[in-house]
Design a protein around this motif. Structure first.
Motif, PDB file in Angstrom:
ATOM      1  N   LEU A 279       0.826  -1.213   0.000  1.00 21.21           N
ATOM      2  CA  LEU A 279       0.000   0.000   0.000  1.00 21.21           C
ATOM      3  C   LEU A 279       0.855   1.256   0.000  1.00 21.21           C
ATOM      4  O   LEU A 279       0.438   2.300  -0.522  1.00 21.21           O
ATOM      5  N   ALA A 280       2.044   1.163   0.577  1.00 21.57           N
ATOM      6  CA  ALA A 280       2.921   2.336   0.673  1.00 21.57           C
ATOM      7  C   ALA A 280       3.624   2.656  -0.643  1.00 21.57           C
ATOM      8  O   ALA A 280       4.173   3.745  -0.800  1.00 21.57           O
ATOM      9  N   LEU A 281       3.600   1.727  -1.572  1.00 18.14           N
ATOM     10  CA  LEU A 281       4.311   1.944  -2.828  1.00 18.14           C
ATOM     11  C   LEU A 281       3.623   2.958  -3.734  1.00 18.14           C
ATOM     12  O   LEU A 281       4.239   3.508  -4.654  1.00 18.14           O
ATOM     13  N   ASN A 282       2.320   3.203  -3.472  1.00 21.64           N
ATOM     14  CA  ASN A 282       1.561   4.173  -4.267  1.00 21.64           C
ATOM     15  C   ASN A 282       1.646   3.894  -5.765  1.00 21.64           C
ATOM     16  O   ASN A 282       1.953   4.775  -6.570  1.00 21.64           O
ATOM     17  N   LYS A 283       1.395   2.651  -6.103  1.00 26.89           N
ATOM     18  CA  LYS A 283       1.423   2.281  -7.510  1.00 26.89           C
ATOM     19  C   LYS A 283       0.260   2.915  -8.271  1.00 26.89           C
ATOM     20  O   LYS A 283      -0.737   3.311  -7.692  1.00 26.89           O
ATOM     21  N   LYS A 284       0.404   2.982  -9.572  1.00 23.72           N
ATOM     22  CA  LYS A 284      -0.694   3.435 -10.401  1.00 23.72           C
ATOM     23  C   LYS A 284      -1.810   2.392 -10.356  1.00 23.72           C
ATOM     24  O   LYS A 284      -1.559   1.215 -10.114  1.00 23.72           O
TER      25      LYS A 284
ATOM     26  N   MET B 289      -0.345  -6.552  -7.426  1.00 28.31           N
ATOM     27  CA  MET B 289      -0.686  -5.574  -8.459  1.00 28.31           C
ATOM     28  C   MET B 289      -1.794  -4.631  -7.992  1.00 28.31           C
ATOM     29  O   MET B 289      -1.818  -3.463  -8.367  1.00 28.31           O
ATOM     30  N   ASP B 290      -2.700  -5.129  -7.140  1.00 29.02           N
ATOM     31  CA  ASP B 290      -3.881  -4.357  -6.758  1.00 29.02           C
ATOM     32  C   ASP B 290      -4.187  -4.556  -5.267  1.00 29.02           C
ATOM     33  O   ASP B 290      -5.184  -5.172  -4.898  1.00 29.02           O
ATOM     34  N   PRO B 291      -3.345  -4.011  -4.367  1.00 23.84           N
ATOM     35  CA  PRO B 291      -3.512  -4.249  -2.925  1.00 23.84           C
ATOM     36  C   PRO B 291      -4.758  -3.600  -2.326  1.00 23.84           C
ATOM     37  O   PRO B 291      -5.142  -3.933  -1.206  1.00 23.84           O
ATOM     38  N   ASN B 292      -5.387  -2.678  -3.047  1.00 28.62           N
ATOM     39  CA  ASN B 292      -6.579  -2.007  -2.528  1.00 28.62           C
ATOM     40  C   ASN B 292      -7.872  -2.747  -2.870  1.00 28.62           C
ATOM     41  O   ASN B 292      -8.957  -2.280  -2.491  1.00 28.62           O
ATOM     42  N   ASN B 293      -7.763  -3.851  -3.564  1.00 29.34           N
ATOM     43  CA  ASN B 293      -8.952  -4.627  -3.922  1.00 29.34           C
ATOM     44  C   ASN B 293      -9.440  -5.370  -2.676  1.00 29.34           C
ATOM     45  O   ASN B 293      -8.861  -6.368  -2.248  1.00 29.34           O
ATOM     46  N   CYS B 294     -10.518  -4.894  -2.086  1.00 25.57           N
ATOM     47  CA  CYS B 294     -11.029  -5.489  -0.844  1.00 25.57           C
ATOM     48  C   CYS B 294     -11.563  -6.894  -1.066  1.00 25.57           C
ATOM     49  O   CYS B 294     -11.504  -7.733  -0.159  1.00 25.57           O
ATOM     50  N   ASN B 295     -12.070  -7.164  -2.261  1.00 28.78           N
ATOM     51  CA  ASN B 295     -12.575  -8.489  -2.581  1.00 28.78           C
ATOM     52  C   ASN B 295     -11.440  -9.513  -2.592  1.00 28.78           C
ATOM     53  O   ASN B 295     -11.560 -10.610  -2.037  1.00 28.78           O
ATOM     54  N   VAL B 296     -10.318  -9.155  -3.195  1.00 29.04           N
ATOM     55  CA  VAL B 296      -9.152 -10.037  -3.218  1.00 29.04           C
ATOM     56  C   VAL B 296      -8.611 -10.248  -1.805  1.00 29.04           C
ATOM     57  O   VAL B 296      -8.268 -11.374  -1.406  1.00 29.04           O
ATOM     58  N   ASN B 297      -8.527  -9.178  -1.028  1.00 27.33           N
ATOM     59  CA  ASN B 297      -8.060  -9.296   0.351  1.00 27.33           C
ATOM     60  C   ASN B 297      -8.969 -10.219   1.174  1.00 27.33           C
ATOM     61  O   ASN B 297      -8.496 -10.972   2.032  1.00 27.33           O
ATOM     62  N   TYR B 298     -10.259 -10.153   0.903  1.00 28.63           N
ATOM     63  CA  TYR B 298     -11.219 -10.989   1.621  1.00 28.63           C
ATOM     64  C   TYR B 298     -10.936 -12.477   1.412  1.00 28.63           C
ATOM     65  O   TYR B 298     -10.787 -13.244   2.369  1.00 28.63           O
ATOM     66  N   PHE B 299     -10.835 -12.900   0.163  1.00 27.29           N
ATOM     67  CA  PHE B 299     -10.633 -14.321  -0.110  1.00 27.29           C
ATOM     68  C   PHE B 299      -9.219 -14.766   0.256  1.00 27.29           C
ATOM     69  O   PHE B 299      -9.012 -15.913   0.670  1.00 27.29           O
ATOM     70  N   LEU B 300      -8.260 -13.876   0.134  1.00 28.21           N
ATOM     71  CA  LEU B 300      -6.916 -14.221   0.554  1.00 28.21           C
ATOM     72  C   LEU B 300      -6.867 -14.410   2.073  1.00 28.21           C
ATOM     73  O   LEU B 300      -6.225 -15.330   2.583  1.00 28.21           O
ATOM     74  N   GLY B 301      -7.604 -13.572   2.800  1.00 30.77           N
ATOM     75  CA  GLY B 301      -7.662 -13.705   4.251  1.00 30.77           C
ATOM     76  C   GLY B 301      -8.310 -15.011   4.679  1.00 30.77           C
ATOM     77  O   GLY B 301      -7.857 -15.659   5.625  1.00 30.77           O
ATOM     78  N   ILE B 302      -9.375 -15.424   3.986  1.00 30.00           N
ATOM     79  CA  ILE B 302     -10.040 -16.682   4.313  1.00 30.00           C
ATOM     80  C   ILE B 302      -9.113 -17.863   4.040  1.00 30.00           C
ATOM     81  O   ILE B 302      -9.070 -18.832   4.809  1.00 30.00           O
TER      82      ILE B 302
ATOM     83  N   HIS C 264      -7.373 -24.012  -0.873  1.00 26.83           N
ATOM     84  CA  HIS C 264      -6.900 -22.701  -0.425  1.00 26.83           C
ATOM     85  C   HIS C 264      -5.448 -22.442  -0.828  1.00 26.83           C
ATOM     86  O   HIS C 264      -5.047 -21.294  -1.000  1.00 26.83           O
ATOM     87  N   PHE C 265      -4.672 -23.498  -0.964  1.00 27.77           N
ATOM     88  CA  PHE C 265      -3.275 -23.338  -1.353  1.00 27.77           C
ATOM     89  C   PHE C 265      -3.162 -22.803  -2.773  1.00 27.77           C
ATOM     90  O   PHE C 265      -2.440 -21.833  -3.036  1.00 27.77           O
ATOM     91  N   HIS C 266      -3.863 -23.435  -3.696  1.00 25.67           N
ATOM     92  CA  HIS C 266      -3.789 -22.995  -5.087  1.00 25.67           C
ATOM     93  C   HIS C 266      -4.440 -21.626  -5.262  1.00 25.67           C
ATOM     94  O   HIS C 266      -3.981 -20.811  -6.078  1.00 25.67           O
ATOM     95  N   ALA C 267      -5.498 -21.371  -4.479  1.00 25.58           N
ATOM     96  CA  ALA C 267      -6.127 -20.048  -4.533  1.00 25.58           C
ATOM     97  C   ALA C 267      -5.131 -18.968  -4.111  1.00 25.58           C
ATOM     98  O   ALA C 267      -5.057 -17.898  -4.743  1.00 25.58           O
ATOM     99  N   LEU C 268      -4.364 -19.237  -3.072  1.00 29.42           N
ATOM    100  CA  LEU C 268      -3.329 -18.281  -2.654  1.00 29.42           C
ATOM    101  C   LEU C 268      -2.319 -18.049  -3.776  1.00 29.42           C
ATOM    102  O   LEU C 268      -1.896 -16.911  -4.030  1.00 29.42           O
ATOM    103  N   TYR C 269      -1.924 -19.123  -4.418  1.00 32.77           N
ATOM    104  CA  TYR C 269      -0.921 -19.032  -5.482  1.00 32.77           C
ATOM    105  C   TYR C 269      -1.391 -18.106  -6.607  1.00 32.77           C
ATOM    106  O   TYR C 269      -0.602 -17.368  -7.208  1.00 32.77           O
ATOM    107  N   ILE C 270      -2.697 -18.121  -6.881  1.00 27.34           N
ATOM    108  CA  ILE C 270      -3.252 -17.248  -7.913  1.00 27.34           C
ATOM    109  C   ILE C 270      -3.460 -15.828  -7.394  1.00 27.34           C
ATOM    110  O   ILE C 270      -3.200 -14.843  -8.105  1.00 27.34           O
ATOM    111  N   LEU C 271      -3.917 -15.700  -6.147  1.00 30.81           N
ATOM    112  CA  LEU C 271      -4.302 -14.390  -5.614  1.00 30.81           C
ATOM    113  C   LEU C 271      -3.115 -13.516  -5.240  1.00 30.81           C
ATOM    114  O   LEU C 271      -3.208 -12.277  -5.291  1.00 30.81           O
ATOM    115  N   ILE C 272      -1.998 -14.114  -4.861  1.00 30.72           N
ATOM    116  CA  ILE C 272      -0.850 -13.317  -4.407  1.00 30.72           C
ATOM    117  C   ILE C 272      -0.354 -12.346  -5.490  1.00 30.72           C
ATOM    118  O   ILE C 272      -0.167 -11.150  -5.206  1.00 30.72           O
TER     119      ILE C 272
END
Length: 459
Positions: A174-179, A215-228, A202-210
Motif C-alpha cells: 500500500l505504501a508503494l503508491n502504484k498506479k 498488483m492491486d492491494p486495494n482490492n477489498c474483494n481479493v483481500n477478503y478471499f486471501l484472508g479466508i 486454499h493453497f492454489h487459490a493463494l498461489y493465484i491471488l498473491i
C-alpha cells in the motif's frame, strides 16, 4: 462455507430426520440416502451430507466409501482438519484406483491419499504431507486424473518451499503508491479462477491471488478471499486478520456470492474478521467485528444472528476466564495487571497448569435474574427429535420463546421470538458443563451453554 449461515442446529435436525435411523448397505433406503448425501455435497451443503453419512456409518462401520465421504465433509466444515484426517486415514486402509461413485461402492477412491496429504499440509506438517502426496502420485492413474496428479506435484514443491505461498506484506504494498492496475479481461479471469477453487483448494487459490494482490492491494474483494485462505492454513492463520481488516474497509451488503468483478468484499467480511481475531486469541477485537456483521445483516437472517450471538458469548466467556486466570496468578491485588502485554503473555503461555485452570476451574456466576442452561435447538422445533433429552431433565426441558435482553448499555435488542429447546438450570457455567458433555455424547454436537433471563422465558 458457501451456505454457512443457513446451517443452525434446528435446521440440521429438521432437514435430516434420517439421522435417527441407520440404513443397512444394499437396501433401497440406503441407496436413496447415499445419493441424497452426494447431492448435498454437489450443492456445497456438507453439513447435511455429513449427517446422512454419519447415520449410514452406524450400520456400515467398515465401509471405506462412507468413511471417505465423512472425512471430505469435515474438511469443508472445520478450520482444523484433525477429525477429517482420522476418517480419511481409516478409509485409506481400503482404497481402489477403479473407484465408482455409487452407493454400491465399499472402497475409497485413490484420491483419499491426496486428501490426507492436504490435511497434513493445512496443519503445516510438510514432511507427512509430502509423503502422502507422493503416495498418491505413485498409485494414481495419470491418464484418468492428470489434473489431480499435477496439483499433488505442485503441492509437494510448496512443502519443500512454503514461502512460495506466503502473502506479501500488505502495508509495504500500500505504501508503494502504484498506479491503478489495468483491470482487463485477463485480470478478472485470474480472479475468477481463484474464486472458483478457493473453497476446495486454499493453497492454489493463494498461489493465484498473491500476484493479483501485489498488483492491486486495494482490492477489498481479493483481500477478503486471501484472508479466508490464510485462516484455513495453520502457519498462515496469524496473517488472516491483516487482509480481512483491509477487506472490511469496503463491504457490499448486497454481495453474497463470489464475484470476480467486485472491488468490495462480500457482506460476510466482518464475520470472518471476527473469526480470524478469535482464532488468534483476540476476543477483544473479535466481538466488535461480530457486532458489525450483525448490524449489516439486521433482522433479515435470524439464523445468522443466532450463530453470531453464540460466538460473541464464547468470546465473552473466554475473556472472563482469561481475566480469572490473570487474577489467580497474582498474589496481591495491587499486582493485578490487565495491560495488553500481560494479557498476551497469558494467551501465549503453554503451561499445562494454566491450560487446566482455564478448562476446569474458571467459574462464571450468573447475574441476578439469570441462569445457565444447555441449549440444543432453536426455531420451529419438532419435539420428536428431543425425546431422549426430555428424560434428562423433567422440569426444565420445554421449548421457550426468547423475547430478547439488553445486549449493550444503550441498545435494546428486540427478541427474535425463536423458540429454544433448553434443559437444566444452573447458577454457574461450571455446574452446567457435565450436562453439556452428556448432551454432546448423545449426538447433539452443536449444543452449548447459554445464559437466560428468568422473566423473558415462558412456557
Amino acid at each position: 462455507m458457501k451456505r454457512f449461515f443457513q446451517l443452525t442446529l434446528i435446521i440440521y435436525l429438521l432437514a435430516t430426520p434420517y439421522i435417527i435411523k441407520a440404513q443397512k448397505f444394499g437396501t433401497s433406503e440406503y441407496k436413496s440416502e447415499f445419493n441424497k448425501a452426494l447431492k448435498f455435497i454437489k450443492d456445497d451443503e456438507f453439513r447435511y451430507a455429513y449427517a446422512i453419512f454419519e447415520s449410514l456409518y452406524k450400520s456400515n462401520p467398515d465401509n471405506a466409501n462412507i468413511q471417505y465421504h465423512m472425512g471430505i465433509c469435515l474438511m469443508d466444515q472445520k478450520y482444523e482438519k484433525d477429525e477429517a484426517l482420522q476418517w480419511l486415514l481409516k478409509a485409506a486402509d481400503n482404497f481402489t484406483i477403479y473407484y465408482k461413485s455409487t452407493p454400491n461402492e465399499t472402497s475409497a477412491p485413490v484420491y483419499v491419499l491426496y486428501q490426507i496429504g492436504v490435511c497434513y499440509h493445512y496443519a503445516s506438517n510438510y514432511k507427512e504431507a509430502k509423503k502422502w502426496y507422493q503416495e498418491f502420485v505413485n498409485r494414481a492413474d495419470p491418464a484418468k486424473i492428470a489434473k489431480d496428479v499435477s496439483r499433488a506435484k505442485e503441492k509437494m514443491d510448496w512443502c519443500d518451499n512454503p514461502s512460495l505461498i506466503i502473502p506479501p506484506n500488505l502495508d509495504s504494498l500500500l505504501a508503494l503508491n502504484k498506479k491503478p492496475p489495468v483491470r482487463n479481461d485477463e485480470y478478472y479471469s485470474k480472479i475468477g479462477d481463484a474464486l472458483e477453487i478457493v473453497n476446495l483448494d486454499h493453497f492454489h487459490a493463494l498461489y493465484i491471488l498473491i500476484p493479483i494482490l501485489e498488483m492491486d492491494p486495494n482490492n477489498c474483494n481479493v483481500n477478503y478471499f486471501l484472508g479466508i485462505a490464510c485462516l484455513n492454513i495453520r502457519d498462515l492463520r496469524h496473517l488472516a486478520p491483516i487482509y480481512l481488516s483491509k477487506a472490511v474497509e469496503k463491504v457490499d451488503p448486497r454481495l453474497i456470492k463470489k464475484n470476480a468483478y467486485s472491488q468490495a468484499a462480500p457482506k460476510f467480511a466482518n464475520y470472518y474478521l471476527g473469526l480470524a481475531w478469535y482464532e488468534n486469541s483476540r476476543c477483544d477485537l473479535a466481538v466488535p467485528n461480530y457486532r458489525a456483521f450483525l448490524t449489516i445483516i439486521g433482522q433479515k437472517d435470524p439464523y445468522a444472528n443466532e450463530i453470531v450471538e453464540h460466538k460473541i458469548e464464547l468470546c465473552l466467556m473466554q475473556q472472563a476466564e482469561l481475566d480469572s486466570i490473570l487474577l489467580a496468578n497474582n498474589r496481591n491485588p495491587k499486582d493485578f495487571d490487565l495491560t495488553e502485554d500481560s494479557v498476551n503473555k497469558v494467551r501465549t503461555q503453554k503451561d499445562t497448569t494454566i491450560a487446566r485452570l482455564v478448562e476446569d476451574t474458571a467459574v462464571l456466576v450468573s447475574k441476578d435474574g439469570y441462569f445457565y442452561a444447555v441449549q440444543v435447538g432453536a426455531g420451529n422445533i419438532n419435539m420428536q427429535y428431543f425425546e431422549e433429552l426430555r428424560k434428562l431433565d423433567k422440569n426444565n426441558n420445554l421449548p421457550f420463546p426468547y423475547r430478547g435482553t439488553k445486549k449493550a448499555k444503550t441498545d435494546e435488542i428486540p427478541g427474535d421470538r425463536l423458540r429454544r429447546f433448553i434443559i437444566g438450570k444452573f447458577k454457574t457455567k461450571e455446574e452446567a458443563l457435565p450436562l453439556l458433555k452428556q448432551v454432546i455424547e448423545m449426538g447433539y454436537k452443536d449444543a452449548f451453554i447459554g445464559q437466560f433471563q428468568e422473566h423473558v422465558l415462558q412456557e
